[in-house]
Design a protein around this motif. Structure first.
Motif, short mmCIF file in Angstrom:
data_model
loop_
_atom_site.label_atom_id
_atom_site.label_comp_id
_atom_site.label_asym_id
_atom_site.label_seq_id
_atom_site.Cartn_x
_atom_site.Cartn_y
_atom_site.Cartn_z
N LEU A 1 31.31 -47.87 1.15
CA LEU A 1 31.70 -46.55 1.66
C LEU A 1 31.07 -46.29 3.02
N ILE A 2 29.79 -46.61 3.17
CA ILE A 2 29.10 -46.39 4.44
C ILE A 2 29.75 -47.20 5.56
N VAL A 3 30.00 -48.49 5.29
CA VAL A 3 30.62 -49.35 6.30
C VAL A 3 32.02 -48.84 6.65
N SER A 4 32.78 -48.44 5.63
CA SER A 4 34.14 -47.93 5.86
C SER A 4 34.13 -46.67 6.71
N LYS A 5 33.15 -45.79 6.46
CA LYS A 5 33.04 -44.56 7.25
C LYS A 5 32.64 -44.87 8.68
N ILE A 6 31.72 -45.82 8.85
CA ILE A 6 31.30 -46.22 10.19
C ILE A 6 32.49 -46.74 10.99
N MET A 7 33.36 -47.49 10.30
CA MET A 7 34.53 -48.07 10.96
C MET A 7 35.73 -47.12 10.95
N LYS A 8 35.48 -45.87 10.50
CA LYS A 8 36.51 -44.82 10.51
C LYS A 8 37.76 -45.19 9.72
N SER A 9 37.56 -45.81 8.56
CA SER A 9 38.68 -46.13 7.67
C SER A 9 39.14 -44.86 6.96
N ASP A 10 40.44 -44.75 6.69
CA ASP A 10 40.98 -43.58 6.01
C ASP A 10 41.09 -43.79 4.50
N VAL A 11 40.44 -44.83 3.98
CA VAL A 11 40.51 -45.14 2.56
C VAL A 11 39.81 -44.05 1.73
N ILE B 1 25.71 -65.73 -3.57
CA ILE B 1 25.60 -64.96 -2.34
C ILE B 1 26.84 -65.15 -1.48
N LEU B 2 27.31 -66.39 -1.40
CA LEU B 2 28.52 -66.66 -0.63
C LEU B 2 29.73 -65.95 -1.24
N LEU B 3 29.81 -65.97 -2.57
CA LEU B 3 30.91 -65.28 -3.25
C LEU B 3 30.84 -63.78 -2.98
N GLY B 4 29.64 -63.20 -3.06
CA GLY B 4 29.48 -61.78 -2.80
C GLY B 4 29.87 -61.39 -1.38
N ALA B 5 29.48 -62.21 -0.41
CA ALA B 5 29.81 -61.94 0.99
C ALA B 5 31.32 -62.04 1.22
N TYR B 6 31.94 -63.02 0.59
CA TYR B 6 33.40 -63.18 0.71
C TYR B 6 34.11 -61.95 0.15
N LEU B 7 33.73 -61.54 -1.05
CA LEU B 7 34.36 -60.38 -1.68
C LEU B 7 34.11 -59.10 -0.88
N PHE B 8 32.93 -58.98 -0.32
CA PHE B 8 32.60 -57.82 0.51
C PHE B 8 33.57 -57.73 1.69
N GLY B 9 33.79 -58.87 2.34
CA GLY B 9 34.71 -58.91 3.47
C GLY B 9 36.15 -58.62 3.05
N VAL B 10 36.56 -59.16 1.90
CA VAL B 10 37.93 -58.94 1.42
C VAL B 10 38.16 -57.47 1.08
N VAL B 11 37.16 -56.82 0.49
CA VAL B 11 37.29 -55.39 0.18
C VAL B 11 37.49 -54.59 1.46
N LEU B 12 36.70 -54.89 2.47
CA LEU B 12 36.83 -54.18 3.75
C LEU B 12 38.19 -54.43 4.39
N TYR B 13 38.68 -55.64 4.22
CA TYR B 13 39.96 -56.00 4.82
C TYR B 13 41.15 -55.45 4.03
N ALA B 14 41.13 -55.64 2.71
CA ALA B 14 42.29 -55.31 1.89
C ALA B 14 42.29 -53.88 1.37
N THR B 15 41.12 -53.31 1.10
CA THR B 15 41.06 -51.94 0.58
C THR B 15 40.81 -50.93 1.68
N SER B 16 39.82 -51.22 2.52
CA SER B 16 39.51 -50.29 3.64
C SER B 16 40.47 -50.46 4.81
N HIS B 17 41.19 -51.59 4.82
CA HIS B 17 42.16 -51.92 5.88
C HIS B 17 41.50 -52.04 7.25
#
Length: 204
Positions: free
Chosen positions: A90-100, A159-175
């Motif tokens: 949520l914090i990262v999405s708000k910083i990047m001004k996502s409308d999610v 850790i690699l799996l977590g980082a990958y999923l973190f990036g995918v969430v930002l890309y696919a959910t937060s757009h």
């Protein structure tokens, strides 16, 4: 986003419009309990307590308490883990001004935790089947080359799996744009490794 080739991206994208999370949360809790159950089965708690010099009666009482606490801790840890991941995304999405929407991110965080929990359960089960001590032996990290080196244990597939999923969430959910999501995933990975190295240093 729907046609992205990234694994799990279409699912995470669906959470934008359909943020269902209850079933996944229940599964996270169930898996946490299952992992705790396997761990208690493969760990001789009584033997460890006897080494402290406790009487048999005290050992029996402490074993029961430790087992119950392990289950309670697993459930609380699972819920806190979802909450922490949600706040971070949520914090990262708000910083990047996502409308999610926040509910969409919570659903994504829950599913993300579910995936990592399933991975963790598989690893715990393998350790149990092979009769390996998960504290002393690791086969998913660089520690496999030197089991006594705690620093190598930080570089783990989880850790690699977590980082990958973190990036995918930002890309696919937060757009977020692909480049932005990748940068944040790398930052997330570096932070996890950094914290792990600090913990390993303190433990020495």
């Amino acid at each position: 986003m729907k046609n992205s080739n990234l694994v799990f991206a279409p699912t995470f994208n669906k959470f934008r419009e359909n943020p269902k999370w209850l079933v996944n949360m229940l599964l996270v809790i169930i898996i946490a309990i299952a992992s705790a159950w396997i761990t208690t089965l493969t760990t001789d708690i009584s033997a460890e307590l006897r080494e402290t010099g406790l009487s048999e009666a005290d050992v029996a009482n402490m074993s029961t308490f430790t087992t119950v606490f392990a289950y309670i801790g697993a459930v609380i840890g699972a819920i806190v883990g979802v909450a922490f991941m949600f706040l971070l995304i949520l914090i990262v999405s708000k910083i990047m001004k996502s409308d999610v929407k926040a509910t969409s991110l919570f659903a994504a965080a829950t599913f993300m935790t579910l995936i990592t929990s399933i991975y963790g359960l598989i690893i715990v089960a393998i350790h149990a089947i092979m009769d390996l001590d998960p504290v002393k032996y690791s086969f998913t990290s660089l520690k496999i080359f030197n089991q006594s080196n705690q620093f190598l244990g930080i570089f783990d597939l989880k850790i690699l799996l977590g980082a990958y999923l973190f990036g995918v969430v930002l890309y696919a959910t937060s757009h977020l744009k692909g480049k932005s999501a990748l940068i944040w995933a790398i930052v997330y990975l570096v932070l996890l490794i950094g914290l792990g190295l600090i913990q390993a240093s303190i433990a020495l």
